[in-house]
Design a protein around this motif. Structure first.
Motif, PDB file in Angstrom:
ATOM      1  N   PRO A  49       0.817  -1.227   0.000  1.00 28.81           N
ATOM      2  CA  PRO A  49       0.000   0.000   0.000  1.00 28.81           C
ATOM      3  C   PRO A  49       0.845   1.271   0.000  1.00 28.81           C
ATOM      4  CG  PRO A  49       0.178  -0.824   2.225  1.00 28.81           C
ATOM      5  CD  PRO A  49       1.001  -1.750   1.370  1.00 28.81           C
ATOM      6  N   GLY A  50       2.133   1.135  -0.312  1.00 32.76           N
ATOM      7  CA  GLY A  50       3.047   2.269  -0.186  1.00 32.76           C
ATOM      8  C   GLY A  50       2.643   3.492  -0.977  1.00 32.76           C
ATOM      9  N   ASN A  51       2.202   3.309  -2.226  1.00 31.81           N
ATOM     10  CA  ASN A  51       1.819   4.460  -3.045  1.00 31.81           C
ATOM     11  C   ASN A  51       0.614   5.190  -2.473  1.00 31.81           C
ATOM     12  OD1 ASN A  51       3.888   3.993  -4.867  1.00 31.81           O
ATOM     13  ND2 ASN A  51       2.624   2.721  -6.219  1.00 31.81           N
ATOM     14  N   ALA A  52      -0.346   4.425  -1.977  1.00 29.32           N
ATOM     15  CA  ALA A  52      -1.530   5.057  -1.374  1.00 29.32           C
ATOM     16  C   ALA A  52      -1.156   5.781  -0.086  1.00 29.32           C
ATOM     17  CB  ALA A  52      -2.604   4.005  -1.098  1.00 29.32           C
ATOM     18  N   LEU A  53      -0.325   5.144   0.733  1.00 31.27           N
ATOM     19  CA  LEU A  53       0.070   5.757   1.999  1.00 31.27           C
ATOM     20  C   LEU A  53       0.913   7.015   1.773  1.00 31.27           C
ATOM     21  CD1 LEU A  53       0.937   2.595   4.146  1.00 31.27           C
ATOM     22  CD2 LEU A  53      -1.057   4.090   4.366  1.00 31.27           C
ATOM     23  N   ALA A  54       1.676   7.043   0.677  1.00 33.90           N
ATOM     24  CA  ALA A  54       2.504   8.216   0.389  1.00 33.90           C
ATOM     25  C   ALA A  54       1.650   9.471   0.220  1.00 33.90           C
ATOM     26  CB  ALA A  54       3.338   7.968  -0.864  1.00 33.90           C
ATOM     27  N   HIS A  55       0.438   9.320  -0.318  1.00 34.11           N
ATOM     28  CA  HIS A  55      -0.468  10.464  -0.478  1.00 34.11           C
ATOM     29  C   HIS A  55      -0.976  10.957   0.871  1.00 34.11           C
ATOM     30  CE1 HIS A  55      -0.657  10.528  -4.841  1.00 34.11           C
ATOM     31  NE2 HIS A  55      -0.758   9.208  -4.839  1.00 34.11           N
ATOM     32  N   LEU A  56      -0.845  10.095   1.890  1.00 35.88           N
ATOM     33  CA  LEU A  56      -1.259  10.467   3.245  1.00 35.88           C
ATOM     34  C   LEU A  56      -0.059  10.823   4.116  1.00 35.88           C
ATOM     35  CD1 LEU A  56      -3.930   7.660   3.720  1.00 35.88           C
ATOM     36  CD2 LEU A  56      -4.353  10.066   3.205  1.00 35.88           C
ATOM     37  N   HIS A  57       1.067  11.078   3.435  1.00 34.91           N
ATOM     38  CA  HIS A  57       2.297  11.512   4.109  1.00 34.91           C
ATOM     39  C   HIS A  57       2.912  10.420   4.987  1.00 34.91           C
ATOM     40  CE1 HIS A  57       1.275  15.446   2.599  1.00 34.91           C
ATOM     41  NE2 HIS A  57       0.101  15.384   3.208  1.00 34.91           N
ATOM     42  N   ALA A  58       2.828   9.190   4.518  1.00 37.01           N
ATOM     43  CA  ALA A  58       3.535   8.078   5.159  1.00 37.01           C
ATOM     44  C   ALA A  58       4.476   7.474   4.131  1.00 37.01           C
ATOM     45  CB  ALA A  58       2.560   7.024   5.659  1.00 37.01           C
ATOM     46  N   ARG A  59       5.732   7.328   4.490  1.00 38.28           N
ATOM     47  CA  ARG A  59       6.711   6.719   3.604  1.00 38.28           C
ATOM     48  C   ARG A  59       7.092   5.352   4.165  1.00 38.28           C
ATOM     49  NH1 ARG A  59       9.869   9.721   0.151  1.00 38.28           N
ATOM     50  NH2 ARG A  59      10.891   7.719  -0.261  1.00 38.28           N
ATOM     51  N   VAL A  60       6.851   4.317   3.381  1.00 39.40           N
ATOM     52  CA  VAL A  60       7.131   2.950   3.798  1.00 39.40           C
ATOM     53  C   VAL A  60       8.254   2.397   2.932  1.00 39.40           C
ATOM     54  CG1 VAL A  60       6.201   0.635   4.110  1.00 39.40           C
ATOM     55  CG2 VAL A  60       4.727   2.626   4.474  1.00 39.40           C
ATOM     56  N   VAL A  61       9.319   1.914   3.579  1.00 36.19           N
ATOM     57  CA  VAL A  61      10.440   1.287   2.868  1.00 36.19           C
ATOM     58  C   VAL A  61      10.578  -0.122   3.436  1.00 36.19           C
ATOM     59  CG1 VAL A  61      12.867   1.467   2.177  1.00 36.19           C
ATOM     60  CG2 VAL A  61      11.562   3.545   2.687  1.00 36.19           C
ATOM     61  N   GLY A  62       9.838  -1.067   2.821  1.00 37.88           N
ATOM     62  CA  GLY A  62       9.843  -2.438   3.332  1.00 37.88           C
ATOM     63  C   GLY A  62      11.139  -3.166   3.062  1.00 37.88           C
ATOM     64  N   ALA A  63      11.761  -2.841   1.924  1.00 37.19           N
ATOM     65  CA  ALA A  63      13.016  -3.487   1.532  1.00 37.19           C
ATOM     66  C   ALA A  63      13.690  -2.604   0.494  1.00 37.19           C
ATOM     67  CB  ALA A  63      12.749  -4.882   0.959  1.00 37.19           C
ATOM     68  N   VAL A  64      14.900  -2.948   0.143  1.00 41.00           N
ATOM     69  CA  VAL A  64      15.622  -2.220  -0.893  1.00 41.00           C
ATOM     70  C   VAL A  64      14.895  -2.405  -2.221  1.00 41.00           C
ATOM     71  CG1 VAL A  64      17.816  -2.008  -2.145  1.00 41.00           C
ATOM     72  CG2 VAL A  64      17.812  -2.568   0.314  1.00 41.00           C
ATOM     73  N   ALA A  65      14.634  -1.304  -2.940  1.00 44.84           N
ATOM     74  CA  ALA A  65      13.992  -1.361  -4.253  1.00 44.84           C
ATOM     75  C   ALA A  65      15.070  -1.443  -5.335  1.00 44.84           C
ATOM     76  CB  ALA A  65      13.123  -0.135  -4.468  1.00 44.84           C
ATOM     77  N   TYR A  66      14.744  -2.137  -6.417  1.00 44.90           N
ATOM     78  CA  TYR A  66      15.724  -2.330  -7.490  1.00 44.90           C
ATOM     79  C   TYR A  66      15.133  -1.933  -8.834  1.00 44.90           C
ATOM     80  CZ  TYR A  66      18.709  -4.932  -4.271  1.00 44.90           C
ATOM     81  OH  TYR A  66      19.517  -5.287  -3.224  1.00 44.90           O
ATOM     82  N   ALA A  67      16.021  -1.548  -9.771  1.00 48.54           N
ATOM     83  CA  ALA A  67      15.649  -1.246 -11.151  1.00 48.54           C
ATOM     84  C   ALA A  67      16.585  -2.005 -12.074  1.00 48.54           C
ATOM     85  CB  ALA A  67      15.753   0.253 -11.418  1.00 48.54           C
ATOM     86  N   GLU A  68      16.106  -2.335 -13.266  1.00 46.04           N
ATOM     87  CA  GLU A  68      16.932  -3.017 -14.254  1.00 46.04           C
ATOM     88  C   GLU A  68      18.117  -2.130 -14.641  1.00 46.04           C
ATOM     89  OE1 GLU A  68      16.652  -6.060 -15.215  1.00 46.04           O
ATOM     90  OE2 GLU A  68      14.743  -6.484 -14.213  1.00 46.04           O
ATOM     91  N   ALA A  69      19.309  -2.736 -14.614  1.00 45.75           N
ATOM     92  CA  ALA A  69      20.515  -1.975 -14.936  1.00 45.75           C
ATOM     93  C   ALA A  69      21.181  -2.477 -16.212  1.00 45.75           C
ATOM     94  CB  ALA A  69      21.503  -2.051 -13.767  1.00 45.75           C
ATOM     95  N   GLY A  70      20.509  -3.380 -16.955  1.00 42.27           N
ATOM     96  CA  GLY A  70      21.085  -3.928 -18.185  1.00 42.27           C
ATOM     97  C   GLY A  70      21.855  -5.198 -17.915  1.00 42.27           C
ATOM     98  N   ASN A  71      21.986  -6.044 -18.953  1.00 43.71           N
ATOM     99  CA  ASN A  71      22.707  -7.319 -18.839  1.00 43.71           C
ATOM    100  C   ASN A  71      22.111  -8.225 -17.759  1.00 43.71           C
ATOM    101  OD1 ASN A  71      24.591  -6.462 -20.818  1.00 43.71           O
ATOM    102  ND2 ASN A  71      25.766  -5.378 -19.235  1.00 43.71           N
ATOM    103  N   GLY A  72      20.813  -8.048 -17.539  1.00 41.41           N
ATOM    104  CA  GLY A  72      20.160  -8.887 -16.544  1.00 41.41           C
ATOM    105  C   GLY A  72      20.469  -8.506 -15.109  1.00 41.41           C
ATOM    106  N   GLU A  73      21.229  -7.450 -14.908  1.00 41.34           N
ATOM    107  CA  GLU A  73      21.588  -7.008 -13.557  1.00 41.34           C
ATOM    108  C   GLU A  73      20.552  -6.023 -13.027  1.00 41.34           C
ATOM    109  OE1 GLU A  73      24.178  -8.118 -11.792  1.00 41.34           O
ATOM    110  OE2 GLU A  73      24.734  -9.479 -13.420  1.00 41.34           O
ATOM    111  N   LYS A  74      20.512  -5.888 -11.717  1.00 40.98           N
ATOM    112  CA  LYS A  74      19.624  -4.930 -11.066  1.00 40.98           C
ATOM    113  C   LYS A  74      20.444  -4.014 -10.172  1.00 40.98           C
ATOM    114  CE  LYS A  74      15.395  -7.717 -11.089  1.00 40.98           C
ATOM    115  NZ  LYS A  74      14.304  -8.276 -10.255  1.00 40.98           N
ATOM    116  N   ALA A  75      20.024  -2.765 -10.093  1.00 43.16           N
ATOM    117  CA  ALA A  75      20.725  -1.778  -9.261  1.00 43.16           C
ATOM    118  C   ALA A  75      19.769  -1.215  -8.220  1.00 43.16           C
ATOM    119  CB  ALA A  75      21.271  -0.651 -10.139  1.00 43.16           C
ATOM    120  N   PRO A  76      20.253  -0.988  -6.988  1.00 42.57           N
ATOM    121  CA  PRO A  76      19.386  -0.419  -5.946  1.00 42.57           C
ATOM    122  C   PRO A  76      18.921   0.984  -6.320  1.00 42.57           C
ATOM    123  CG  PRO A  76      21.413  -1.317  -5.007  1.00 42.57           C
ATOM    124  CD  PRO A  76      21.610  -1.281  -6.484  1.00 42.57           C
TER     125      PRO A  76
END
Length: 425
Positions: free
Chosen positions: A95-122
């Motif tokens: 529910p992080g996106n919904a809670l963000a609109h209510l001024h709550a920031r939830v960081v359950g774990a490290v988020a990752y994005a595709e970095a190419g070559n099948g790798e992921k970057a924080p």
């Protein structure tokens, strides 16, 4: 700027098959009243919101009802929640996106994005939270780092030595914190050259900190590391830490603090004074910290000694006519304890004193960890999977290092299994 620092709520926890939800509900009501009085700019919950990866609906409702009341009554402007080792990252983050609109920031774990070559970057930016002041302008910055798992800190390689793994973990830990803190410092930089206060969170075991008397905290071990050195963390104005249940500072520094669990999570914590931390920060000044004691709502007593001494102590507790939960540990004497167990049940029968556990803890007692537990009438449903696995390991001819590694692997498998089951459609 004022923050309220708390952690390790463990919503949904049980103590020997007895629910702690009534105590936890009373704590949250007390916390709301405290926030009305103290008017913090932000509330930081440093991990272990829930006691398991698959909390009950009742436990989840307690959490969301508290957040709803916080927003509705404007008890603070921002809530920052980080995941702990007990929490399910996906459950917290959902529910992080919904809670963000209510001024709550939830960081359950490290988020990752595709970095190419099948790798992921924080995505380190997702761990940086700017807290506004009364005037709506940025007032302080939080480097909201959640519990870091082995996979967040290193990649495994063939033929690695234990020393290689440990060094990788330390390096990965330091690099992650420095990356998040670096971005947070950029946000903290003011146009006039001044700097906003910086808070660093963590759910971890720092060297020099003290475990509860019976080590009720489920061990956090990353690779072969039982604890991490304070020197690995970047500088900050305040460190809001979670995981250890005993309220304490680290290394004598008042600005590096575990808020501790709000209620005793075991009989070993029953004598502790539980508290939350009120932290006042301003640019260029050292943080000011006050501890506010949390009232106890359930009395716990641990009785130790010979069978005769325990019987007398138990009679004294019954005479108080209080609602008391009791743990009996027979540490002296010889012979069969069956008559003693019957005697204790007779003494407490029909009163408000409940015998939650009875254990033969006399020296020289032999037998496997599992056999000992069940000889003392421990019920299978009272033992968590982690504890059962730990007891099983104790009966194997393994080194402490091997036991540690097996525990880590089992914990990760259990987490993945639980989350997969929770996420079924």
């Amino acid at each position: 700027m004022r923050i309220l620092h708390t952690s390790d709520w463990h919503l949904g926890a049980q103590l020997h098959d007895h629910s702690r939800l009534p105590e936890q509900e009373k704590f949250l009501e007390w916390l709301k009243a405290l926030m009305i009085k103290e008017r913090p700019d932000a509330l930081i919950i440093a991990g272990d919101i829930f006691d398991s990866c698959a909390p009950s609906n009742t436990a989840q409702n307690l959490y969301y009802d508290f957040l709803a009341a916080t927003f509705k009554e404007t008890l603070c402007r921002t809530v920052v929640v980080i995941g702990g080792n007990h929490d399910s990252p996906s459950l917290l983050d959902a529910p992080g996106n919904a809670l963000a609109h209510l001024h709550a920031r939830v960081v359950g774990a490290v988020a990752y994005a595709e970095a190419g070559n099948g790798e992921k970057a924080p995505i380190f930016e997702k761990e940086v939270v700017v807290i506004p002041g009364v005037d709506g302008k940025p007032g302080l910055v939080v480097a909201a780092v959640p519990y870091l798992r082995d996979a967040d800190l290193r990649t495994s390689e063939a033929l690695e030595t234990d020393s290689d793994r440990s060094e990788k973990l330390k390096r990965g830990f330091k690099e992650h914190y420095e990356a998040v803190a670096g971005l947070a410092r950029q946000k903290a930089q003011l146009p006039d050259g001044g700097k906003l206060p910086l808070i660093l969170t963590g759910h971890l075991f720092l060297a020099g900190a003290t475990l509860a008397g019976d080590q009720s905290e489920r061990a956090i071990q990353v690779g072969n590391l039982d604890s991490l050195e304070m020197a690995l963390l970047p500088s900050a104005d305040y460190y809001a830490l979670g995981h250890l249940h005993s309220p304490q500072n680290v290394g004598g520094s008042e600005t590096c603090r575990y808020s501790g669990a709000p209620i005793p999570m075991s009989f070993g914590e029953s004598r502790q004074t539980k508290s939350v931390a009120i932290v006042d920060l301003s640019s260029g000044s050292t943080a000011s910290i006050r501890l506010v004691e949390i009232p106890k709502t359930q009395r716990l007593e641990q009785l130790k000694g010979s069978p005769e001494v325990i019987a007398e102590k138990l009679k004294e507790l019954v005479a108080t006519r209080e609602n008391i939960w009791v743990d009996i540990q027979v540490t002296e004497g010889d012979g069969d304890l069956s008559p003693c167990w019957s005697q204790y049940m007779a003494i407490a029968g029909g009163t408000d004193v409940r015998l939650l556990r009875r254990q033969n803890a006399r020296p020289g007692k032999e037998g496997s960890a599992l056999a000992v537990a069940f000889m003392d009438d421990t019920r299978l449903e009272d033992i968590t999977p982690e504890k059962l696995f730990e007891m099983r390991l104790q009966d194997e001819a393994l080194t402490e290092q091997e036991k540690s590694e097996y525990s880590i692997m089992f914990g990760e498998i259990l987490r993945q299994f639980t989350e997969a089951d929770t996420n079924k459609e």
